[in-house]
Motif scaffolding. Sequence first.
Motif, PDB file in Angstrom:
ATOM      1  N   SER A   1       0.840  -1.199   0.000  1.00  0.00           N
ATOM      2  CA  SER A   1       0.000   0.000   0.000  1.00  0.00           C
ATOM      3  C   SER A   1       0.874   1.247   0.000  1.00  0.00           C
ATOM      4  O   SER A   1       1.986   1.230   0.528  1.00  0.00           O
ATOM      5  N   PHE A   2       0.380   2.306  -0.604  1.00  0.00           N
ATOM      6  CA  PHE A   2       1.100   3.582  -0.613  1.00  0.00           C
ATOM      7  C   PHE A   2       0.179   4.685  -1.097  1.00  0.00           C
ATOM      8  O   PHE A   2      -0.881   4.437  -1.678  1.00  0.00           O
ATOM      9  N   TRP A   3       0.598   5.917  -0.860  1.00  0.00           N
ATOM     10  CA  TRP A   3      -0.005   7.099  -1.465  1.00  0.00           C
ATOM     11  C   TRP A   3       0.957   7.598  -2.537  1.00  0.00           C
ATOM     12  O   TRP A   3       2.169   7.621  -2.325  1.00  0.00           O
ATOM     13  N   GLY A   4       0.428   7.975  -3.690  1.00  0.00           N
ATOM     14  CA  GLY A   4       1.279   8.429  -4.780  1.00  0.00           C
ATOM     15  C   GLY A   4       0.695   9.615  -5.513  1.00  0.00           C
ATOM     16  O   GLY A   4      -0.519   9.843  -5.520  1.00  0.00           O
ATOM     17  N   LYS A   5       1.586  10.363  -6.134  1.00  0.00           N
ATOM     18  CA  LYS A   5       1.209  11.542  -6.916  1.00  0.00           C
ATOM     19  C   LYS A   5       2.187  11.625  -8.073  1.00  0.00           C
ATOM     20  O   LYS A   5       3.400  11.646  -7.863  1.00  0.00           O
ATOM     21  N   THR A   6       1.694  11.666  -9.295  1.00  0.00           N
ATOM     22  CA  THR A   6       2.607  11.616 -10.429  1.00  0.00           C
ATOM     23  C   THR A   6       2.006  12.231 -11.679  1.00  0.00           C
ATOM     24  O   THR A   6       0.802  12.428 -11.779  1.00  0.00           O
TER      25      THR A   6
ATOM     26  N   TYR B   1      -4.739   8.040 -12.092  1.00  0.00           N
ATOM     27  CA  TYR B   1      -3.554   8.253 -11.268  1.00  0.00           C
ATOM     28  C   TYR B   1      -2.733   9.439 -11.738  1.00  0.00           C
ATOM     29  O   TYR B   1      -2.330  10.260 -10.943  1.00  0.00           O
ATOM     30  N   ALA B   2      -2.501   9.541 -13.021  1.00  0.00           N
ATOM     31  CA  ALA B   2      -1.605  10.575 -13.546  1.00  0.00           C
ATOM     32  C   ALA B   2      -2.328  11.913 -13.666  1.00  0.00           C
ATOM     33  O   ALA B   2      -2.452  12.488 -14.741  1.00  0.00           O
ATOM     34  N   ASP B   3      -2.833  12.425 -12.519  1.00  0.00           N
ATOM     35  CA  ASP B   3      -3.560  13.686 -12.515  1.00  0.00           C
ATOM     36  C   ASP B   3      -2.948  14.696 -11.552  1.00  0.00           C
ATOM     37  O   ASP B   3      -3.579  15.694 -11.214  1.00  0.00           O
ATOM     38  N   ASN B   4      -1.720  14.406 -11.096  1.00  0.00           N
ATOM     39  CA  ASN B   4      -0.986  15.295 -10.191  1.00  0.00           C
ATOM     40  C   ASN B   4      -1.708  15.497  -8.861  1.00  0.00           C
ATOM     41  O   ASN B   4      -1.572  16.538  -8.215  1.00  0.00           O
ATOM     42  N   LYS B   5      -2.497  14.489  -8.435  1.00  0.00           N
ATOM     43  CA  LYS B   5      -3.157  14.507  -7.138  1.00  0.00           C
ATOM     44  C   LYS B   5      -2.741  13.264  -6.354  1.00  0.00           C
ATOM     45  O   LYS B   5      -2.396  12.239  -6.928  1.00  0.00           O
ATOM     46  N   TRP B   6      -2.780  13.376  -5.028  1.00  0.00           N
ATOM     47  CA  TRP B   6      -2.449  12.232  -4.182  1.00  0.00           C
ATOM     48  C   TRP B   6      -3.584  11.206  -4.205  1.00  0.00           C
ATOM     49  O   TRP B   6      -4.751  11.558  -4.053  1.00  0.00           O
TER      50      TRP B   6
ATOM     51  N   ASN C   1       7.788   8.689 -11.997  1.00  0.00           N
ATOM     52  CA  ASN C   1       7.729  10.104 -12.325  1.00  0.00           C
ATOM     53  C   ASN C   1       6.764  10.782 -11.357  1.00  0.00           C
ATOM     54  O   ASN C   1       5.659  11.180 -11.715  1.00  0.00           O
ATOM     55  N   GLY C   2       7.171  10.871 -10.080  1.00  0.00           N
ATOM     56  CA  GLY C   2       6.276  11.468  -9.109  1.00  0.00           C
ATOM     57  C   GLY C   2       6.730  11.245  -7.686  1.00  0.00           C
ATOM     58  O   GLY C   2       7.904  11.009  -7.421  1.00  0.00           O
ATOM     59  N   GLU C   3       5.780  11.308  -6.749  1.00  0.00           N
ATOM     60  CA  GLU C   3       6.070  11.231  -5.322  1.00  0.00           C
ATOM     61  C   GLU C   3       5.397  10.024  -4.690  1.00  0.00           C
ATOM     62  O   GLU C   3       4.343   9.566  -5.142  1.00  0.00           O
ATOM     63  N   LEU C   4       6.011   9.535  -3.602  1.00  0.00           N
ATOM     64  CA  LEU C   4       5.455   8.441  -2.812  1.00  0.00           C
ATOM     65  C   LEU C   4       5.421   8.831  -1.341  1.00  0.00           C
ATOM     66  O   LEU C   4       6.283   9.563  -0.860  1.00  0.00           O
ATOM     67  N   ALA C   5       4.444   8.308  -0.623  1.00  0.00           N
ATOM     68  CA  ALA C   5       4.386   8.500   0.832  1.00  0.00           C
ATOM     69  C   ALA C   5       3.698   7.288   1.452  1.00  0.00           C
ATOM     70  O   ALA C   5       2.867   6.633   0.812  1.00  0.00           O
ATOM     71  N   LEU C   6       4.057   6.992   2.679  1.00  0.00           N
ATOM     72  CA  LEU C   6       3.407   5.954   3.485  1.00  0.00           C
ATOM     73  C   LEU C   6       3.384   4.593   2.797  1.00  0.00           C
ATOM     74  O   LEU C   6       2.399   3.855   2.882  1.00  0.00           O
ATOM     75  N   LEU C   7       4.471   4.220   2.126  1.00  0.00           N
ATOM     76  CA  LEU C   7       4.506   2.915   1.471  1.00  0.00           C
ATOM     77  C   LEU C   7       4.740   1.816   2.497  1.00  0.00           C
ATOM     78  O   LEU C   7       5.592   1.928   3.365  1.00  0.00           O
ATOM     79  N   ARG C   8       3.959   0.733   2.392  1.00  0.00           N
ATOM     80  CA  ARG C   8       4.036  -0.389   3.324  1.00  0.00           C
ATOM     81  C   ARG C   8       3.948  -1.712   2.575  1.00  0.00           C
ATOM     82  O   ARG C   8       3.163  -1.846   1.627  1.00  0.00           O
ATOM     83  N   TYR C   9       4.743  -2.669   3.006  1.00  0.00           N
ATOM     84  CA  TYR C   9       4.661  -4.047   2.516  1.00  0.00           C
ATOM     85  C   TYR C   9       4.453  -4.946   3.719  1.00  0.00           C
ATOM     86  O   TYR C   9       5.158  -4.813   4.725  1.00  0.00           O
TER      87      TYR C   9
ATOM     88  N   PHE D   1      -6.643  13.006   5.366  1.00  0.00           N
ATOM     89  CA  PHE D   1      -6.536  14.331   5.981  1.00  0.00           C
ATOM     90  C   PHE D   1      -5.084  14.777   6.125  1.00  0.00           C
ATOM     91  O   PHE D   1      -4.805  15.971   6.263  1.00  0.00           O
ATOM     92  N   LEU D   2      -4.143  13.833   6.111  1.00  0.00           N
ATOM     93  CA  LEU D   2      -2.730  14.174   6.274  1.00  0.00           C
ATOM     94  C   LEU D   2      -2.151  14.834   5.031  1.00  0.00           C
ATOM     95  O   LEU D   2      -1.040  15.367   5.069  1.00  0.00           O
ATOM     96  N   PHE D   3      -2.885  14.799   3.918  1.00  0.00           N
ATOM     97  CA  PHE D   3      -2.404  15.361   2.653  1.00  0.00           C
ATOM     98  C   PHE D   3      -2.998  16.740   2.375  1.00  0.00           C
ATOM     99  O   PHE D   3      -2.881  17.260   1.273  1.00  0.00           O
ATOM    100  N   GLN D   4      -3.617  17.334   3.373  1.00  0.00           N
ATOM    101  CA  GLN D   4      -4.155  18.680   3.242  1.00  0.00           C
ATOM    102  C   GLN D   4      -3.118  19.712   3.693  1.00  0.00           C
ATOM    103  O   GLN D   4      -2.187  19.386   4.433  1.00  0.00           O
ATOM    104  N   GLU D   5      -3.287  20.946   3.242  1.00  0.00           N
ATOM    105  CA  GLU D   5      -2.380  22.015   3.660  1.00  0.00           C
ATOM    106  C   GLU D   5      -2.403  22.184   5.174  1.00  0.00           C
ATOM    107  O   GLU D   5      -3.457  22.107   5.808  1.00  0.00           O
TER     108      GLU D   5
END
Length: 230
Positions: free
Chosen positions: A50-55, A102-107, A158-166, A185-189
């Motif tokens: 599992s992970f959060w991604g933005k690309t 996925y490729a919409d520049n959003k998390w 081509n992007g960012e990853l956060a909170l990746l878990r295996y 909620f952790l991805f808000q300003e």
Amino acid sequence: KGLSVFGTVTKSAVATGADLIGYSGWTSSNYLMRPMVSSDNPGSGDYSVSFWGKTGTAAVQVFFSLRDPNNSGVGWIQMWYNNANFAFGHHPGGYITTPATYADNKWHCFVGTRKGNTLSLYQDGELLTTVNNTSNPGMPATSQLRIGNHYDGQYALNGELALLRYSLTAPSAEQIKKIYEDEKFLFQENAACTLYGSSDAVTALAYDEVTDRLHVGTSSGRSDFQGLRR
């Protein structure tokens, strides 16, 4: 079992003023890796990625890989983006490939599970597709756990990853929905998710059932959490 940084991996907040950090700057020489250990191998049992991604767009991008760089045709587990489709699973046996936004520049939050004899892929808490799979990936002991590019250095993300878990467990559909609802909620300003102050030694806890808030005391003072947010 910590990962080693190869090259330079960029760390930056996932949103303006947020505490949570995302990782980017992936290339053929910029990635995270460590040698596989025996406890990474699920055999015929359950596992999940599992992970959060933005690309942005790219033909093929690899997020997570357990694969032998010197014998790529044997058993492996991967999660990757392939020409507007998301793919997850293992070899031998097969994997899921399904269209995904996925490729919409959003998390976005992606979770792939192998539970029993079923592979499943979720996006933002919702099930995308499933497929039957009874095989054992059986990765060689010389495999690598690699994040950010392929086993051979190609297909960098081509992007960012956060909170990746295996994990060698597979969460239920209800748990995956809750993970998404709690973590989004952790991805808000300006979203805070760490303890206030410089100390991480918790000296007191109290839960307020009326406001659904957890009060956490340290030598620096009190932090109030609602879910994962401070």
